[in-house]
Write a protein that holds these residues in place. Structure first.
Motif, short mmCIF file in Angstrom:
data_model
loop_
_atom_site.label_atom_id
_atom_site.label_comp_id
_atom_site.label_asym_id
_atom_site.label_seq_id
_atom_site.Cartn_x
_atom_site.Cartn_y
_atom_site.Cartn_z
N ALA A 73 5.34 0.20 1.70
CA ALA A 73 5.16 1.05 0.52
C ALA A 73 5.03 0.17 -0.72
O ALA A 73 5.55 -0.94 -0.76
CB ALA A 73 6.36 1.99 0.38
N GLU A 120 5.66 -1.16 -4.53
CA GLU A 120 6.90 -1.30 -5.29
C GLU A 120 7.15 -0.06 -6.16
O GLU A 120 8.29 0.38 -6.32
CB GLU A 120 6.82 -2.55 -6.17
CG GLU A 120 6.81 -3.85 -5.39
CD GLU A 120 6.82 -5.06 -6.31
OE1 GLU A 120 6.90 -4.86 -7.54
OE2 GLU A 120 6.74 -6.19 -5.79
N ALA A 172 8.47 2.72 -3.92
CA ALA A 172 9.84 2.41 -3.49
C ALA A 172 10.84 2.66 -4.60
O ALA A 172 11.98 3.07 -4.35
CB ALA A 172 9.91 0.96 -3.02
N ALA A 184 11.30 5.36 0.80
CA ALA A 184 10.08 4.62 1.15
C ALA A 184 10.31 3.11 1.24
O ALA A 184 9.42 2.38 1.67
CB ALA A 184 9.00 4.90 0.10
N ARG A 185 11.49 2.64 0.85
CA ARG A 185 11.72 1.20 0.76
C ARG A 185 11.51 0.48 2.09
O ARG A 185 11.02 -0.63 2.13
CB ARG A 185 13.13 0.93 0.24
CG ARG A 185 13.33 1.32 -1.22
CD ARG A 185 14.78 1.20 -1.62
NE ARG A 185 15.01 1.68 -2.99
CZ ARG A 185 16.20 1.90 -3.51
NH1 ARG A 185 17.29 1.67 -2.78
NH2 ARG A 185 16.32 2.34 -4.75
N SER A 186 11.92 1.11 3.18
CA SER A 186 11.82 0.45 4.48
C SER A 186 10.59 0.88 5.26
O SER A 186 10.42 0.47 6.42
CB SER A 186 13.08 0.75 5.31
OG SER A 186 13.22 2.15 5.51
#
Length: 323
Positions: free
Chosen positions: A289, A291, A294, A300-302
């Motif tokens: 995703a 930045e 995220a 969505a970070r992972s």
């Protein structure tokens, strides 16, 4: 083509832009969303082209949301209740498909309500079932042998202190059955020290139990076998993963189909391939995703997106033949 405006508050589909770019929906195309959830992908696909979409979900509440959306879609959305690992039996006769997408994250509609028992943020019944059948998380923590419970937490939650946690769970359930997310989280936190990551110590254990309750990795393995068979020539299979266990399975399966498997030894010559592989990887590396996404959506970070394309010269299996 009438635009579908039905939007469910609080539901934010992860990596939507990248999913649409990979699928490139076209007029007349057939698509499959194997993890319908809140319908975010489905709505975007149907609004992108005058196409047909089949949606699969094991959760009856997701099916109800899909049926409401189908009323706006004028016959272009068809819902199927079941697991995406069973897609061949559910929709094989409706293919082949020009695009198939799986979002392996837990739906906001599942994790947010306390009564679904997925999250430790709010106390609720210890359930974690994405559907309505089979044993719940409470059934597992109150019945499994200590060694088996430790294996679940270690294998699916990647929890290094799994044996310590399993021992504490068995001790606690001897006094009184563990029936709520709050009590289980408290037991886990008493065994796992906080670290600098600021991740709740109960996160990995809850992940492990959720995966076991829903056989998530088994479903993914079955889907990774079935989906490529249901793709039309030029069709794209997109998988969005959220942890390393899922991503490793997707990476291995797609690499093998694309002829990217490593040789057993650097001393062995590469096998002679009589025919080019039937599939190609859409991206050489998984897409993360952005930045910006995220920051706006922590879920969505992972996220990692992988995509596989059926080469135009190859043909789908008989189960994916169009009528």
């Amino acid at each position: 083509m009438n635009a579908i405006t039905l939007v469910h508050q609080g539901h934010v589909p992860v990596m939507l832009k990248e999913v649409l770019e990979a699928l490139s929906p076209r007029d007349g195309g057939r698509y499959l969303d194997g993890t319908f959830g809140g319908g975010g992908y489905a709505r975007a696909i149907l609004n992108s082209a005058d196409c047909t979409l089949h949606g699969i979900d094991r959760d009856p509440t997701a099916i109800a949301r899909g049926e409401a959306m189908a009323q706006q879609a004028n016959g272009r959305l068809i819902m199927h209740q079941g697991t995406f690992g069973n897609m061949e039996e559910l929709v094989g006769q409706d293919g082949p498909f020009d695009g198939i997408v799986l979002d392996l994250g837990v739906s906001s509609f599942q994790i947010d309500p306390a009564e679904r028992g997925f999250s430790f943020r709010n106390d609720g019944p210890l359930d974690m079932r994405m559907g309505t059948d089979g044993p719940s998380a409470a059934d597992l923590v109150n019945s499994m042998k200590e060694s088996d419970l430790a294996d679940v937490l270690y294998r699916y939650g990647e929890e290094k202190l799994s044996r310590r946690i399993a021992r504490a769970i068995v001790t606690a359930r001897a006094e009184e059955p563990i029936t709520t997310t709050g009590r289980l989280a408290h037991i886990v936190r008493s065994c796992v020290p906080k670290d600098r990551s600021k991740i709740d110590p109960a996160t990995r254990s809850f992940q492990g139990l959720r995966i076991a309750v829903n056989d998530e990795l088994g479903e993914l393995e079955r889907a990774l076998e079935a989906a490529p068979r249901l793709l039309a020539p030029g069709g794209v299979f997109v998988v969005v993963t959220f942890h390393s266990l899922e991503d490793r399975l997707a990476k291995r399966a797609m690499a093998e189909l694309a002829g990217r498997t490593a040789n057993p030894s650097r001393y062995d010559p590469a096998p002679v391939r009589k025919e080019p592989p039937a599939f190609s990887l859409l991206h050489s590396r998984p897409l993360p995703a952005t930045e910006e996404e995220a920051r706006e959506n922590p879920r969505a970070r992972s996220a990692r997106l992988r995509a596989l394309v059926r080469n135009s010269a190859s043909q789908p299996s008989a189960s994916g033949n169009r009528a």
